[in-house]
Design a protein around this motif. Structure first.
Motif, mmCIF file in Angstrom:
data_model
loop_
_atom_site.group_PDB
_atom_site.id
_atom_site.type_symbol
_atom_site.label_atom_id
_atom_site.label_comp_id
_atom_site.label_asym_id
_atom_site.label_seq_id
_atom_site.Cartn_x
_atom_site.Cartn_y
_atom_site.Cartn_z
ATOM 1 N N LEU A 135 -41.323 119.141 31.366
ATOM 2 C CA LEU A 135 -40.614 117.561 31.219
ATOM 3 C C LEU A 135 -39.539 116.807 32.699
ATOM 4 N N TYR A 136 -40.175 117.449 33.017
ATOM 5 C CA TYR A 136 -39.718 117.349 34.747
ATOM 6 C C TYR A 136 -40.457 116.636 36.166
ATOM 7 N N GLY A 137 -39.715 116.446 36.633
ATOM 8 C CA GLY A 137 -40.330 116.059 38.167
ATOM 9 C C GLY A 137 -40.563 117.344 39.077
ATOM 10 N N ILE A 138 -41.637 117.849 39.456
ATOM 11 C CA ILE A 138 -41.695 118.438 40.285
ATOM 12 C C ILE A 138 -42.542 118.772 41.315
ATOM 13 N N LEU A 197 -27.453 110.132 41.223
ATOM 14 C CA LEU A 197 -26.500 111.286 39.807
ATOM 15 C C LEU A 197 -27.256 110.498 39.069
ATOM 16 N N LEU A 198 -28.454 111.205 38.030
ATOM 17 C CA LEU A 198 -28.450 110.267 36.878
ATOM 18 C C LEU A 198 -27.473 110.489 35.596
ATOM 19 N N GLY A 199 -27.021 109.802 35.010
ATOM 20 C CA GLY A 199 -26.374 109.481 33.696
ATOM 21 C C GLY A 199 -26.336 110.553 32.628
ATOM 22 N N GLY A 239 -38.540 101.868 32.485
ATOM 23 C CA GLY A 239 -38.261 103.609 33.420
ATOM 24 C C GLY A 239 -37.528 103.581 34.582
ATOM 25 N N LEU A 240 -37.269 104.389 35.059
ATOM 26 C CA LEU A 240 -36.125 105.116 36.385
ATOM 27 C C LEU A 240 -36.242 104.204 37.080
ATOM 28 N N GLY A 241 -37.614 104.475 37.398
ATOM 29 C CA GLY A 241 -37.864 103.690 38.892
ATOM 30 C C GLY A 241 -37.174 101.825 39.384
ATOM 31 N N ALA A 257 -38.217 122.171 40.026
ATOM 32 C CA ALA A 257 -38.048 120.609 39.107
ATOM 33 C C ALA A 257 -36.827 120.015 39.526
ATOM 34 N N ILE A 258 -36.593 118.865 39.843
ATOM 35 C CA ILE A 258 -36.162 117.267 39.898
ATOM 36 C C ILE A 258 -35.075 117.528 38.869
ATOM 37 N N LEU A 259 -33.822 117.938 39.843
ATOM 38 C CA LEU A 259 -32.825 117.735 38.211
ATOM 39 C C LEU A 259 -31.718 116.297 38.299
ATOM 40 N N THR A 319 -33.733 108.418 23.051
ATOM 41 C CA THR A 319 -34.841 108.723 22.426
ATOM 42 C C THR A 319 -34.478 110.612 21.203
ATOM 43 N N ARG A 320 -34.724 111.296 23.072
ATOM 44 C CA ARG A 320 -34.492 112.699 22.211
ATOM 45 C C ARG A 320 -32.764 113.219 21.633
ATOM 46 N N MET A 321 -32.648 112.078 21.491
ATOM 47 C CA MET A 321 -31.512 112.366 21.055
ATOM 48 C C MET A 321 -31.060 111.673 19.619
ATOM 49 N N LEU A 370 -39.584 106.642 39.243
ATOM 50 C CA LEU A 370 -38.880 107.360 39.788
ATOM 51 C C LEU A 370 -39.929 108.500 41.337
ATOM 52 N N THR A 371 -40.474 109.069 40.650
ATOM 53 C CA THR A 371 -41.344 110.323 41.406
ATOM 54 C C THR A 371 -42.304 109.889 42.306
ATOM 55 N N ASP A 372 -42.856 108.237 41.959
ATOM 56 C CA ASP A 372 -44.042 108.530 41.770
ATOM 57 C C ASP A 372 -43.410 107.326 43.056
ATOM 58 N N VAL A 431 -44.774 115.695 41.310
ATOM 59 C CA VAL A 431 -44.850 114.895 40.311
ATOM 60 C C VAL A 431 -44.630 114.992 39.293
ATOM 61 N N GLU A 432 -45.019 113.666 38.530
ATOM 62 C CA GLU A 432 -44.009 113.431 37.359
ATOM 63 C C GLU A 432 -44.614 113.932 35.961
ATOM 64 N N LYS A 433 -43.634 114.721 35.813
ATOM 65 C CA LYS A 433 -43.728 115.730 34.490
ATOM 66 C C LYS A 433 -45.321 116.552 33.869
ATOM 67 N N PRO A 434 -45.895 116.461 34.853
ATOM 68 C CA PRO A 434 -47.407 117.464 34.801
ATOM 69 C C PRO A 434 -47.090 118.427 33.722
ATOM 70 N N LYS A 476 -25.251 125.053 38.260
ATOM 71 C CA LYS A 476 -25.062 124.773 36.505
ATOM 72 C C LYS A 476 -25.459 123.532 36.631
ATOM 73 N N ARG A 477 -27.017 123.721 35.337
ATOM 74 C CA ARG A 477 -27.322 122.264 35.090
ATOM 75 C C ARG A 477 -27.171 122.223 34.442
ATOM 76 N N TYR A 478 -26.281 120.595 33.433
ATOM 77 C CA TYR A 478 -26.901 120.609 32.219
ATOM 78 C C TYR A 478 -27.398 119.151 31.757
HETATM 79 C C1 G1P Z 1 -35.901 111.977 34.359
HETATM 80 C C2 G1P Z 1 -36.717 112.420 35.727
HETATM 81 C C3 G1P Z 1 -37.501 113.248 36.152
HETATM 82 C C4 G1P Z 1 -36.055 114.556 36.384
HETATM 83 C C5 G1P Z 1 -35.272 114.366 35.055
HETATM 84 C C6 G1P Z 1 -34.541 114.862 35.341
HETATM 85 O O1 G1P Z 1 -36.627 112.323 33.839
HETATM 86 O O2 G1P Z 1 -37.905 111.093 35.833
HETATM 87 O O3 G1P Z 1 -38.058 113.536 37.406
HETATM 88 O O4 G1P Z 1 -36.643 115.533 36.618
HETATM 89 O O5 G1P Z 1 -35.170 112.993 35.121
HETATM 90 O O6 G1P Z 1 -33.158 115.417 34.075
HETATM 91 P P1 G1P Z 1 -36.222 112.014 31.952
HETATM 92 O O7 G1P Z 1 -35.359 113.232 31.714
HETATM 93 O O8 G1P Z 1 -35.080 110.909 32.374
HETATM 94 O O9 G1P Z 1 -37.961 111.745 31.202
#
Ligand code: G1P
Length: 278
Positions: free
Chosen positions: A159-162, A121-123, A101-103, A192-194, A15-17, A220-222, A179-182, A241-243
């Protein structure tokens, strides 16, 4: 046990794209020469993995087509590179029935993973050099779940899992909590989880026990938080580097930065940017 399998969730809406992702998967969005997911599959390959499961869903068919061997009449060096990889790699697909959700998406990997540790690996994330390779190296040392993290500016923690953690040696931390997106106030750190993980198969029991969390999704973070009460978990500070291709600004920045580094177009892009006098 060695890490031999990779799981790539690619089922999220993107949705963000929007509107770029209205009729195409966000994982197929181009970054310089290739769609994002090709970088991700290549990362798994160059990290030594030969069995890959991609979790797709509604509107994601282009991803499956992209990983067919090509029968194009014209040669292209990036297609050839992918074809060469596809000779050695088996790619499997499963479709998430509902976007919960991701989980929930990762849950679909349970029978593919069986009782082995696996790379996740997140796509929609690209790393250089391959973060998964470094994580596998770290896993071989610690033999338990290990998650790649990077430092982010405080205003981006939501924006991230911390992770809350304490350093045990150079770049490796023992995880105390996740914690997911605190909010900025709640964030226990700025690590941040990358989007790169090595997980033990115990994660699946934890996912089954996870209730909907942030955005009413199975996070997934939970599930990792539950796993952390059952086994030691580590965070690995990735210095490469992480994009994040999941949002427009970072996607545009990734294109510019990676184009500047590119051997084919880098020189001309640099000259072009200079000529703009910005
Ligand atoms: C997901 C995870 C989040 C992680 C992030 C990395 O969130 O839920 O913990 O930090 O990917 O990109 P999303 O970006 O799918 O909202």
């Amino acid at each position: 046990m060695k890490v031999k399998k990779a799981v790539i969730p690619a089922a999220g809406y993107g949705t963000r794209m929007l509107p770029i992702t209205k009729a195409q998967p966000k994982e197929m969005v181009p970054v310089v020469h290739k769609p994002v997911i090709q970088y991700v599959v290549e990362e798994a390959y160059y990290s030594g993995i030969r069995d890959i499961l991609i979790i797709t869903g509604k509107g994601k068919r282009a991803i499956e087509d992209h990983f067919d061997r090509s029968d194009l009449p014209k040669k292209d060096k990036y297609v050839d590179e992918l074809d060469r990889i596809l000779e050695e790699v088996d790619i499997f697909f499963v479709r998430q029935k509902e976007q919960k959700g991701l989980g929930d998406a990762v849950r679909y990997a349970e029978s593919f993973v069986d009782d082995e540790p696996f790379a996740l690996l997140l796509g929609d994330t690209i790393t250089f050099p391959p973060c998964t390779k470094e994580l596998i190296h770290a896993y071989n040392r610690y033999k338990t779940s290990i998650i790649a993290v990077e430092e982010v500016p405080t205003e981006r923690v939501s924006l991230y899992g911390i992770v809350a953690c304490k350093e045990i040696e150079n770049n490796v931390y023992l995880i105390e909590d996740l914690v997911e997106k605190p909010s900025v106030d709640e964030a226990p750190s700025n690590l941040a989880i990358l989007g790169r993980y090595i997980l033990t198969p115990e994660i699946f029991d934890c996912i089954h026990e996870t209730k909907p969390g942030k955005s009413n999704e199975i996070q997934l973070t939970d599930a990792l938080r539950i796993l952390n009460t059952r086994e030691k978990m580590y965070a690995y500070l990735f210095k490469g580097k992480r994009y994040d291709i999941g949002n427009k600004l970072d996607w545009l920045k990734a294109n510019i930065e990676m184009a500047l580094e590119d051997e084919e177009v880098g020189k001309e892009i640099r000259e072009f940017i200079k000529s703009m006098g910005v």
